[in-house]
Scaffold this active site. Structure first.
Site, PDB file in Angstrom:
ATOM      1  N   ARG A  14       0.749  -1.202  -0.010  1.00 22.33           N
ATOM      2  CA  ARG A  14      -0.004  -0.069   0.127  1.00 22.33           C
ATOM      3  C   ARG A  14       0.791   1.233  -0.085  1.00 22.33           C
ATOM      4  O   ARG A  14       0.420   2.313   0.046  1.00 22.33           O
ATOM      5  CB  ARG A  14      -1.130  -0.006   1.268  1.00 22.33           C
ATOM      6  CG  ARG A  14      -1.827  -0.854   0.939  1.00 22.33           C
ATOM      7  CD  ARG A  14      -2.910  -1.135   2.412  1.00 22.33           C
ATOM      8  NE  ARG A  14      -2.230  -1.911   3.206  1.00 22.33           N
ATOM      9  CZ  ARG A  14      -2.661  -2.275   4.405  1.00 22.33           C
ATOM     10  NH1 ARG A  14      -3.552  -1.669   5.011  1.00 22.33           N
ATOM     11  NH2 ARG A  14      -2.002  -3.146   4.961  1.00 22.33           N
ATOM     12  N   LYS A  21       9.005  -1.004   2.780  1.00 19.39           N
ATOM     13  CA  LYS A  21       8.156  -0.254   3.752  1.00 19.39           C
ATOM     14  C   LYS A  21       8.970   0.268   5.045  1.00 19.39           C
ATOM     15  O   LYS A  21       8.887   1.374   5.339  1.00 19.39           O
ATOM     16  CB  LYS A  21       6.741  -1.061   4.283  1.00 19.39           C
ATOM     17  CG  LYS A  21       6.205  -0.445   5.312  1.00 19.39           C
ATOM     18  CD  LYS A  21       4.667  -0.968   5.521  1.00 19.39           C
ATOM     19  CE  LYS A  21       4.627  -2.038   6.305  1.00 19.39           C
ATOM     20  NZ  LYS A  21       3.304  -2.267   6.550  1.00 19.39           N
ATOM     21  N   GLY A  78       2.771 -14.645   6.687  1.00 20.08           N
ATOM     22  CA  GLY A  78       2.074 -14.193   7.773  1.00 20.08           C
ATOM     23  C   GLY A  78       3.039 -14.096   8.914  1.00 20.08           C
ATOM     24  O   GLY A  78       4.070 -14.361   9.110  1.00 20.08           O
ATOM     25  N   THR A  79       2.652 -13.341  10.064  1.00 17.47           N
ATOM     26  CA  THR A  79       3.165 -12.848  11.031  1.00 17.47           C
ATOM     27  C   THR A  79       3.675 -14.249  11.992  1.00 17.47           C
ATOM     28  O   THR A  79       4.863 -14.166  12.666  1.00 17.47           O
ATOM     29  CB  THR A  79       2.586 -11.821  12.230  1.00 17.47           C
ATOM     30  OG1 THR A  79       1.332 -12.336  12.530  1.00 17.47           O
ATOM     31  CG2 THR A  79       2.349 -10.732  11.527  1.00 17.47           C
ATOM     32  N   ASN A 375      37.679  41.875   7.768  1.00 14.51           N
ATOM     33  CA  ASN A 375      36.378  42.213   7.016  1.00 14.51           C
ATOM     34  C   ASN A 375      36.395  42.000   5.494  1.00 14.51           C
ATOM     35  O   ASN A 375      37.298  42.313   5.058  1.00 14.51           O
ATOM     36  CB  ASN A 375      36.076  43.987   7.302  1.00 14.51           C
ATOM     37  CG  ASN A 375      34.741  44.276   6.786  1.00 14.51           C
ATOM     38  OD1 ASN A 375      34.074  43.632   5.982  1.00 14.51           O
ATOM     39  ND2 ASN A 375      34.212  45.080   7.543  1.00 14.51           N
TER      40      ASN A 375
HETATM   41  C1  UD1 Z   1      -1.202  -7.084  12.373  1.00 13.33           C
HETATM   42  C2  UD1 Z   1      -1.920  -8.174  13.409  1.00 13.33           C
HETATM   43  C3  UD1 Z   1      -3.219  -7.315  14.068  1.00 13.33           C
HETATM   44  C4  UD1 Z   1      -2.700  -5.986  14.567  1.00 13.33           C
HETATM   45  C5  UD1 Z   1      -2.048  -5.217  13.692  1.00 13.33           C
HETATM   46  C6  UD1 Z   1      -1.381  -3.809  14.301  1.00 13.33           C
HETATM   47  C7  UD1 Z   1      -1.540 -10.426  12.795  1.00 13.33           C
HETATM   48  C8  UD1 Z   1      -2.048 -11.507  12.181  1.00 13.33           C
HETATM   49  N1  UD1 Z   1      -2.209  -9.275  12.737  1.00 13.33           N
HETATM   50  O1  UD1 Z   1      -2.010  -7.049  11.293  1.00 13.33           O
HETATM   51  O2  UD1 Z   1      -3.658  -8.031  14.803  1.00 13.33           O
HETATM   52  O3  UD1 Z   1      -3.733  -5.204  15.012  1.00 13.33           O
HETATM   53  O4  UD1 Z   1      -0.695  -6.018  13.080  1.00 13.33           O
HETATM   54  O5  UD1 Z   1      -0.598  -3.154  13.319  1.00 13.33           O
HETATM   55  O6  UD1 Z   1      -0.400 -10.636  13.266  1.00 13.33           O
HETATM   56  N2  UD1 Z   1       5.425  -9.436   8.739  1.00 13.33           N
HETATM   57  C9  UD1 Z   1       6.438 -10.183   8.455  1.00 13.33           C
HETATM   58  N3  UD1 Z   1       6.284 -11.423   7.478  1.00 13.33           N
HETATM   59  C10 UD1 Z   1       5.154 -11.655   7.138  1.00 13.33           C
HETATM   60  C11 UD1 Z   1       3.799 -10.878   7.558  1.00 13.33           C
HETATM   61  C12 UD1 Z   1       4.211  -9.767   8.332  1.00 13.33           C
HETATM   62  O7  UD1 Z   1       7.626 -10.098   8.784  1.00 13.33           O
HETATM   63  O8  UD1 Z   1       4.762 -12.778   6.487  1.00 13.33           O
HETATM   64  C13 UD1 Z   1       5.698  -8.053   9.533  1.00 13.33           C
HETATM   65  C14 UD1 Z   1       5.346  -6.980   8.676  1.00 13.33           C
HETATM   66  O9  UD1 Z   1       6.525  -6.561   8.096  1.00 13.33           O
HETATM   67  C15 UD1 Z   1       4.819  -5.973   9.884  1.00 13.33           C
HETATM   68  C16 UD1 Z   1       4.318  -6.785  10.763  1.00 13.33           C
HETATM   69  O10 UD1 Z   1       4.760  -8.016  10.525  1.00 13.33           O
HETATM   70  O11 UD1 Z   1       6.055  -5.197  10.299  1.00 13.33           O
HETATM   71  C17 UD1 Z   1       2.666  -6.635  10.642  1.00 13.33           C
HETATM   72  O12 UD1 Z   1       2.344  -7.300   9.309  1.00 13.33           O
HETATM   73  P1  UD1 Z   1       1.154  -6.683   8.626  1.00 13.33           P
HETATM   74  O13 UD1 Z   1       0.899  -7.564   7.502  1.00 13.33           O
HETATM   75  O14 UD1 Z   1       1.119  -5.347   8.612  1.00 13.33           O
HETATM   76  O15 UD1 Z   1       0.021  -7.027   9.826  1.00 13.33           O
HETATM   77  P2  UD1 Z   1      -1.510  -6.389   9.880  1.00 13.33           P
HETATM   78  O16 UD1 Z   1      -2.288  -6.876   8.931  1.00 13.33           O
HETATM   79  O17 UD1 Z   1      -1.204  -4.776  10.023  1.00 13.33           O
HETATM   80 CA    CA Z   2       0.464  -3.424   9.855  1.00  9.66          CA
END
Ligand code: UD1
Ligand code: CA
Length: 455
Positions: A14, A21, A78-79, A375
């Site tokens: 985005r 980012k 995913g996180t 000066n």
């Molecule tokens: C996440 C949380 C959400 C929270 C929000 C707050 C989860 C599933 N969701 O959502 O509950 O309210 O943050 O901002 O955790 N990242 C990785 N690898 C990945 C995916 C993400 O390193 O595979 C990192 C991203 O770089 C970022 C962070 O994790 O720094 C959060 O990821 P993002 O995709 O922004 O999560 P949100 O959808 O915002």
């Molecule tokens: Ca985020």
């Protein structure tokens, strides 16, 4: 012991930018740099960064950052999946603090409070009350107020979306439990991802206590996903920095119109007018005044000095009770003594000016030493560059250079010498007396102006 894991592998689609980012600038530094600095201030055993998107770029931009291990997450699933990559570098018995590379305003004091809530059999979860929780995971609690689970926005029912308590993403989790929970994660959700947030429900099921800490200051929890949120976070950062300066006794003509992008040290009774930008390490002595529209980067300004509006000062030192500007430029290596006056459209580079020296209008002084009370006349140019080499110019105490003189370096102008206006000086100038180096003025009384020929 505390280990910190920073999740920073996401692409940040985005942002609509080629820059990853976590390298987008906040107050002149990458977002991730801010998070690493906060992490470092907690004195952890180790800081691990999960990186992925734009990997080489991220690592090289932050090569000097105090990171113990860079862990590659080749595919962003995913996180929870990101945290799984960290497992090999985490030690059982440690507490893992999870931070996000795109949530840069979290304060060390909040993190301390969160860590205190966690323990070998307790998880600390940082939550926030949001005016508009869209996009955030929501905290589900039972009637007794105990946290039960986090449901992601995309998976939430309409009723769950009404919940205003959001997940900041920050949590403190005992590593031994974390290991077990992460291996059991599933991706059967709306995004097909492994959610770190699912471990809350697992903790509850395992009888591990979940201690939420809910912060009121939304700004701390702001995540940056697009340029609008980036500007929002920048505005919060600006307000915070302005507040800190005012608490230190600085008068800000308008706290909303000042930018502090670095580390600023101030004496007493400093005054900053509107639209001043301070970057890097800036030291301002007692009673320093900085006029409107000045940009100061990595510089030291001693007590009682007035910087008039619209000056640009970079890697320079200015002595006490000096007068600079308006519209002056002090470049790297400018080193000005006390009572020096620099006026409009004057540029100083890599030069020492001794006490009381003046260059009040339209001049260039580069690679020079200018003596006390000397000066530099209007339009004086120190020609320091011969097209290949830079050369040094020495101007003695009390010397005066006439208007529009050119001093061709290397050259020495003696003490108390006066150089006539319009001189181009290529040889050393003896002390005292007058040196003139220009064609003599002649007048031809019999001369007639040519007439236009008739067409
Ligand atoms: C996440 C949380 C959400 C929270 C929000 C707050 C989860 C599933 N969701 O959502 O509950 O309210 O943050 O901002 O955790 N990242 C990785 N690898 C990945 C995916 C993400 O390193 O595979 C990192 C991203 O770089 C970022 C962070 O994790 O720094 C959060 O990821 P993002 O995709 O922004 O999560 P949100 O959808 O915002
Ligand atoms: Ca985020």
């Amino acid at each position: 012991m505390l280990s910190i894991v920073i999740l920073a592998a996401g692409q940040g689609k985005r942002m609509q930018s080629d820059l990853p980012k976590v390298l987008q600038p906040l107050a002149g530094q990458p977002l991730l740099q801010h998070v690493i600095s906060t992490a470092k201030s907690l004195n952890p055993r180790a800081i691990h960064v999960i990186y992925g998107h734009g990997g080489d770029h991220v690592r090289s931009a932050l090569r000097d950052a105090p990171v113990d291990s860079w862990v590659l997450q080749a595919e962003q699933r995913g996180t929870g999946h990101a945290m799984q990559q960290a497992l090999p570098v985490l030690q059982d018995g440690d507490l893992a603090l999870v931070l996000y590379g795109d949530v840069p305003l979290i304060t060390p004091s909040t993190l301390h409070a969160l860590i205190e809530r966690a323990g070998s059999n307790a998880l600390g979860l940082l939550t926030v009350m949001l005016r508009d929780p869209t996009g955030y995971g929501r905290i589900l609690r039972d009637e007794a107020g105990r946290a039960l689970a986090i449901v992601e926005d995309k998976d939430a029912s309409p009723e769950q979306r009404q919940i205003r308590e959001g997940n900041t993403g920050v949590m403190a989790v005992p590593v031994s439990h974390l290991r077990r929970w992460l291996t059991a994660l599933k991706s059967d959700n709306a995004q097909g991802e492994f959610y770190l947030t699912d471990i809350i429900a697992m903790a509850v099921a395992d009888g591990v206590e979940v201690h939420p800490l809910c912060i009121d200051d939304e700004a701390e929890a702001l995540g940056v996903n697009d340029k609008l949120q980036l500007a929002d976070v920048e505005a919060h950062y600006r307000r915070r920095a302005a507040r800190r300066l005012m608490q230190a006794g600085v008068t800000l003509m308008d706290p909303a119109r000042i930018d502090i992008r670095g580390d600023v040290q101030v004496g007493r009774d400093v005054l900053l007018d509107v639209n001043v930008i301070l970057e890097g390490r800036v030291v301002l002595g007692d009673r320093v005044t900085v006029g409107a529209g000045c940009v100061l980067r990595d510089c030291e300004i001693a007590s009682d000095t007035i910087i008039h509006p619209h000056c640009v000062i970079e890697q320079a030192r200015v002595g006490a009770a000096a007068r600079i500007g308006p519209f002056a430029r002090l470049r790297p290596g400018a080193d000005l003594g006390a009572d020096v006056h620099i006026g409009n459209f004057v540029e100083i580079k890599n030069s020492r000016m001794e006490t009381g020296a003046k260059a009040n209008h339209l001049a260039y002084v580069g690679d020079a030493t200018v003596g006390a009370r000397a000066n530099i006349g209007a339009g004086t140019i120190v020609a320091n560059y011969d097209g290949a080499q830079k050369h040094h110019t020495t101007i003695g105490d009390d010397a005066h250079t006439g208007s529009n003189s050119v001093l061709v370096a290397p050259i020495v102008v003696g003490e108390g010498a006066t150089i006539g206006a319009g001189s181009t000086v290529t040889k050393d100038v003896p002390p005292g007396g007058l040196t003139v180096a220009r064609a003599r003025q002649i007048s031809l009384p019999a001369w007639k102006r040519p007439k236009k020929s008739a067409q």
